[in-house]
Design a protein around this motif. Structure first.
Motif, PDB file in Angstrom:
ATOM      1  N   GLU A  41       0.799  -1.167  -0.052  1.00 40.15           N
ATOM      2  CA  GLU A  41      -0.141  -0.125   0.265  1.00 40.15           C
ATOM      3  C   GLU A  41       0.984   1.159  -0.127  1.00 40.15           C
ATOM      4  O   GLU A  41       2.012   1.255   0.762  1.00 40.15           O
ATOM      5  CB  GLU A  41      -0.935  -0.006   1.240  1.00 40.15           C
ATOM      6  CG  GLU A  41      -1.850   1.197   1.408  1.00 40.15           C
ATOM      7  CD  GLU A  41      -2.399   1.309   2.525  1.00 40.15           C
ATOM      8  OE1 GLU A  41      -3.661   2.088   2.507  1.00 40.15           O
ATOM      9  OE2 GLU A  41      -2.312   0.398   3.552  1.00 40.15           O
ATOM     10  N   LEU A  42       0.643   2.250  -0.691  1.00 38.73           N
ATOM     11  CA  LEU A  42       1.310   3.417  -1.060  1.00 38.73           C
ATOM     12  C   LEU A  42       0.729   4.542  -0.363  1.00 38.73           C
ATOM     13  O   LEU A  42      -0.545   4.616  -0.373  1.00 38.73           O
ATOM     14  CB  LEU A  42       1.719   3.625  -2.262  1.00 38.73           C
ATOM     15  CG  LEU A  42       2.736   2.652  -3.236  1.00 38.73           C
ATOM     16  CD1 LEU A  42       2.715   3.051  -4.753  1.00 38.73           C
ATOM     17  CD2 LEU A  42       4.189   2.681  -2.315  1.00 38.73           C
ATOM     18  N   LEU A  43       1.485   5.160   0.410  1.00 35.97           N
ATOM     19  CA  LEU A  43       0.931   6.618   1.049  1.00 35.97           C
ATOM     20  C   LEU A  43       1.838   7.870   0.230  1.00 35.97           C
ATOM     21  O   LEU A  43       2.922   7.823   0.526  1.00 35.97           O
ATOM     22  CB  LEU A  43       1.017   6.726   2.442  1.00 35.97           C
ATOM     23  CG  LEU A  43       0.944   7.933   3.411  1.00 35.97           C
ATOM     24  CD1 LEU A  43      -0.684   8.287   3.165  1.00 35.97           C
ATOM     25  CD2 LEU A  43       1.328   7.704   4.632  1.00 35.97           C
ATOM     26  N   PHE A  44       0.948   8.653  -0.347  1.00 36.84           N
ATOM     27  CA  PHE A  44       1.490  10.050  -0.678  1.00 36.84           C
ATOM     28  C   PHE A  44       0.851  11.027   0.178  1.00 36.84           C
ATOM     29  O   PHE A  44      -0.272  11.140   0.325  1.00 36.84           O
ATOM     30  CB  PHE A  44       1.092  10.093  -2.312  1.00 36.84           C
ATOM     31  CG  PHE A  44       1.502   8.862  -3.057  1.00 36.84           C
ATOM     32  CD1 PHE A  44       2.544   9.164  -3.615  1.00 36.84           C
ATOM     33  CD2 PHE A  44       0.505   7.801  -3.238  1.00 36.84           C
ATOM     34  CE1 PHE A  44       3.045   7.942  -4.494  1.00 36.84           C
ATOM     35  CE2 PHE A  44       1.031   6.744  -4.040  1.00 36.84           C
ATOM     36  CZ  PHE A  44       2.294   6.742  -4.595  1.00 36.84           C
ATOM     37  N   THR A  45       1.810  12.166   0.545  1.00 33.48           N
ATOM     38  CA  THR A  45       1.526  13.139   1.063  1.00 33.48           C
ATOM     39  C   THR A  45       2.058  14.547   0.659  1.00 33.48           C
ATOM     40  O   THR A  45       3.232  14.485   0.076  1.00 33.48           O
ATOM     41  CB  THR A  45       1.728  13.253   2.657  1.00 33.48           C
ATOM     42  OG1 THR A  45       3.022  12.929   2.972  1.00 33.48           O
ATOM     43  CG2 THR A  45       0.960  12.132   3.202  1.00 33.48           C
ATOM     44  N   LEU A  46       1.225  15.646   0.581  1.00 30.45           N
ATOM     45  CA  LEU A  46       1.604  16.877   0.189  1.00 30.45           C
ATOM     46  C   LEU A  46       1.072  18.066   1.018  1.00 30.45           C
ATOM     47  O   LEU A  46      -0.331  17.837   0.852  1.00 30.45           O
ATOM     48  CB  LEU A  46       1.276  16.926  -1.397  1.00 30.45           C
ATOM     49  CG  LEU A  46       1.674  18.310  -1.895  1.00 30.45           C
ATOM     50  CD1 LEU A  46       3.106  18.559  -2.182  1.00 30.45           C
ATOM     51  CD2 LEU A  46       1.067  18.383  -3.322  1.00 30.45           C
ATOM     52  N   GLU A  47       1.739  18.722   1.130  1.00 32.96           N
ATOM     53  CA  GLU A  47       1.145  20.211   1.930  1.00 32.96           C
ATOM     54  C   GLU A  47       1.382  21.235   0.920  1.00 32.96           C
ATOM     55  O   GLU A  47       2.421  21.566   0.215  1.00 32.96           O
ATOM     56  CB  GLU A  47       1.643  20.434   3.248  1.00 32.96           C
ATOM     57  CG  GLU A  47       1.353  19.556   4.301  1.00 32.96           C
ATOM     58  CD  GLU A  47       1.980  19.939   5.683  1.00 32.96           C
ATOM     59  OE1 GLU A  47       2.740  21.270   5.883  1.00 32.96           O
ATOM     60  OE2 GLU A  47       2.013  19.279   6.686  1.00 32.96           O
ATOM     61  N   THR A  48      -0.042  22.100   0.422  1.00 35.18           N
ATOM     62  CA  THR A  48       0.186  23.072  -0.485  1.00 35.18           C
ATOM     63  C   THR A  48      -0.729  24.058  -0.563  1.00 35.18           C
ATOM     64  O   THR A  48      -1.774  23.717   0.298  1.00 35.18           O
ATOM     65  CB  THR A  48      -0.107  22.131  -1.888  1.00 35.18           C
ATOM     66  OG1 THR A  48       0.102  23.190  -3.055  1.00 35.18           O
ATOM     67  CG2 THR A  48      -1.517  21.587  -2.149  1.00 35.18           C
ATOM     68  N   ARG A  49      -0.595  25.074  -1.153  1.00 38.41           N
ATOM     69  CA  ARG A  49      -1.735  26.013  -1.164  1.00 38.41           C
ATOM     70  C   ARG A  49      -2.791  25.620  -2.271  1.00 38.41           C
ATOM     71  O   ARG A  49      -2.612  24.971  -3.238  1.00 38.41           O
ATOM     72  CB  ARG A  49      -1.006  27.367  -1.681  1.00 38.41           C
ATOM     73  CG  ARG A  49      -0.061  27.931  -0.877  1.00 38.41           C
ATOM     74  CD  ARG A  49      -0.043  29.442  -1.096  1.00 38.41           C
ATOM     75  NE  ARG A  49       0.295  30.316   0.237  1.00 38.41           N
ATOM     76  CZ  ARG A  49      -0.110  30.524   1.144  1.00 38.41           C
ATOM     77  NH1 ARG A  49      -1.376  29.910   1.268  1.00 38.41           N
ATOM     78  NH2 ARG A  49       0.100  31.215   2.403  1.00 38.41           N
ATOM     79  N   GLY A  50      -4.004  25.907  -1.912  1.00 37.19           N
ATOM     80  CA  GLY A  50      -5.116  25.931  -2.780  1.00 37.19           C
ATOM     81  C   GLY A  50      -6.315  25.754  -2.026  1.00 37.19           C
ATOM     82  O   GLY A  50      -6.589  25.805  -0.989  1.00 37.19           O
ATOM     83  N   ASP A  51      -7.434  25.585  -2.946  1.00 37.69           N
ATOM     84  CA  ASP A  51      -8.559  25.374  -2.403  1.00 37.69           C
ATOM     85  C   ASP A  51      -8.985  23.836  -2.192  1.00 37.69           C
ATOM     86  O   ASP A  51      -9.103  23.303  -3.170  1.00 37.69           O
ATOM     87  CB  ASP A  51      -9.685  25.833  -3.392  1.00 37.69           C
ATOM     88  CG  ASP A  51     -11.287  25.816  -2.891  1.00 37.69           C
ATOM     89  OD1 ASP A  51     -11.551  26.490  -1.921  1.00 37.69           O
ATOM     90  OD2 ASP A  51     -12.031  25.226  -3.370  1.00 37.69           O
ATOM     91  N   LEU A  52      -9.443  23.376  -0.882  1.00 41.34           N
ATOM     92  CA  LEU A  52      -9.706  22.064  -0.430  1.00 41.34           C
ATOM     93  C   LEU A  52     -10.883  21.481  -1.280  1.00 41.34           C
ATOM     94  O   LEU A  52     -10.810  20.418  -1.856  1.00 41.34           O
ATOM     95  CB  LEU A  52     -10.064  22.332   0.905  1.00 41.34           C
ATOM     96  CG  LEU A  52     -10.353  20.994   1.629  1.00 41.34           C
ATOM     97  CD1 LEU A  52      -9.768  20.793   3.035  1.00 41.34           C
ATOM     98  CD2 LEU A  52     -11.876  20.594   1.645  1.00 41.34           C
ATOM     99  N   GLU A  53     -12.139  22.463  -1.431  1.00 42.86           N
ATOM    100  CA  GLU A  53     -12.923  21.707  -2.259  1.00 42.86           C
ATOM    101  C   GLU A  53     -12.624  21.163  -3.901  1.00 42.86           C
ATOM    102  O   GLU A  53     -13.337  20.406  -4.241  1.00 42.86           O
ATOM    103  CB  GLU A  53     -14.335  22.502  -2.117  1.00 42.86           C
ATOM    104  CG  GLU A  53     -15.144  22.503  -0.757  1.00 42.86           C
ATOM    105  CD  GLU A  53     -15.626  21.061  -0.538  1.00 42.86           C
ATOM    106  OE1 GLU A  53     -15.872  20.340  -1.399  1.00 42.86           O
ATOM    107  OE2 GLU A  53     -15.492  20.647   0.805  1.00 42.86           O
ATOM    108  N   THR A  54     -11.945  22.406  -4.241  1.00 39.87           N
ATOM    109  CA  THR A  54     -11.682  22.139  -5.956  1.00 39.87           C
ATOM    110  C   THR A  54     -10.887  20.829  -6.040  1.00 39.87           C
ATOM    111  O   THR A  54     -10.788  20.081  -6.969  1.00 39.87           O
ATOM    112  CB  THR A  54     -10.779  23.462  -5.956  1.00 39.87           C
ATOM    113  OG1 THR A  54     -11.614  24.500  -6.100  1.00 39.87           O
ATOM    114  CG2 THR A  54     -10.531  23.099  -7.665  1.00 39.87           C
ATOM    115  N   MET A  55      -9.732  20.682  -5.011  1.00 36.74           N
ATOM    116  CA  MET A  55      -9.085  19.445  -5.174  1.00 36.74           C
ATOM    117  C   MET A  55      -9.696  18.233  -4.847  1.00 36.74           C
ATOM    118  O   MET A  55      -9.781  17.089  -5.584  1.00 36.74           O
ATOM    119  CB  MET A  55      -7.965  19.528  -3.753  1.00 36.74           C
ATOM    120  CG  MET A  55      -6.965  20.468  -4.107  1.00 36.74           C
ATOM    121  SD  MET A  55      -5.683  20.540  -2.792  1.00 36.74           S
ATOM    122  CE  MET A  55      -5.040  22.265  -2.949  1.00 36.74           C
TER     123      MET A  55
END
Length: 187
Positions: A41-55
């Protein structure tokens, strides 16, 4: 081991049995074994700027094959509502035989906030000539607001393509494609 501060808590990427595998284009990658499967099982994480609902909407998708979506040859909607969709899909990744599967996808907005998209393959379609049935596909996208317009994106996925493929053949491209999906959704 990566450490993130989320909602006042320290979260370690190795928690839950995940071991760090590295980073690709700013996306942290970790993996853990899955009982009964040679595929991790792979886990990918990212912290970024943006709109949560759009993502979150991008992760839920539109049921259409999106431009640049890799290897998907066919997607047919079998059942759909505002926050749930079941599709029949055919894929033709390079090097391996074409596969098919039925995918159930749901979108939820937990009381604690954020957004979550879960998906799981279900063996709910007749086998078609020339295609192998994907043995298992399951995972999620979780979006958490961090404040200041920042969002934490977490994508987990386990896939067993079935057939006679060895994990060492498949895992490097799964890591690359998973990181690309997270970056794509975060745009």
């Amino acid at each position: 081991m990566q450490i993130h501060v989320l909602s006042g808590f320290l979260v370690m990427a190795a928690a839950g049995g995940f071991k760090p595998c590295g980073e690709r284009d700013g996306v942290s990658i970790a993996s853990r074994p899955v009982a009964g499967s040679g595929f991790v099982e792979l886990l990918f994480t990212l912290e970024t700027r943006g709109d949560l609902e759009t993502m979150c909407s991008a992760a839920f998708g539109t049921a259409k094959i999106e431009p640049g979506e890799p290897h998907v040859n066919l997607r047919q909607v079998l059942k759909e509502s505002a926050d749930a969709r079941t599709t029949y899909e055919q894929i033709a990744p390079p090097v391996i035989s074409p596969r098919d599967y039925v995918l159930s996808r749901t979108r939820t907005h937990p009381v604690s906030g954020g957004c979550r998209v879960d998906f799981v393959s279900i063996d709910d379609a007749p086998l078609r000539p020339g295609l192998l049935r994907l043995k298992r596909l399951a995972g999620s996208f979780v979006f958490e607001a961090l404040g200041g317009g920042r969002v934490r994106v977490e994508h987990r996925i386990h896939m067993d393509p079935g057939g006679a493929l060895a994990p060492f053949v498949v895992e490097p491209s799964r890591e690359r494609l998973g990181a690309e999906w997270v970056r794509r959704i975060a745009r």
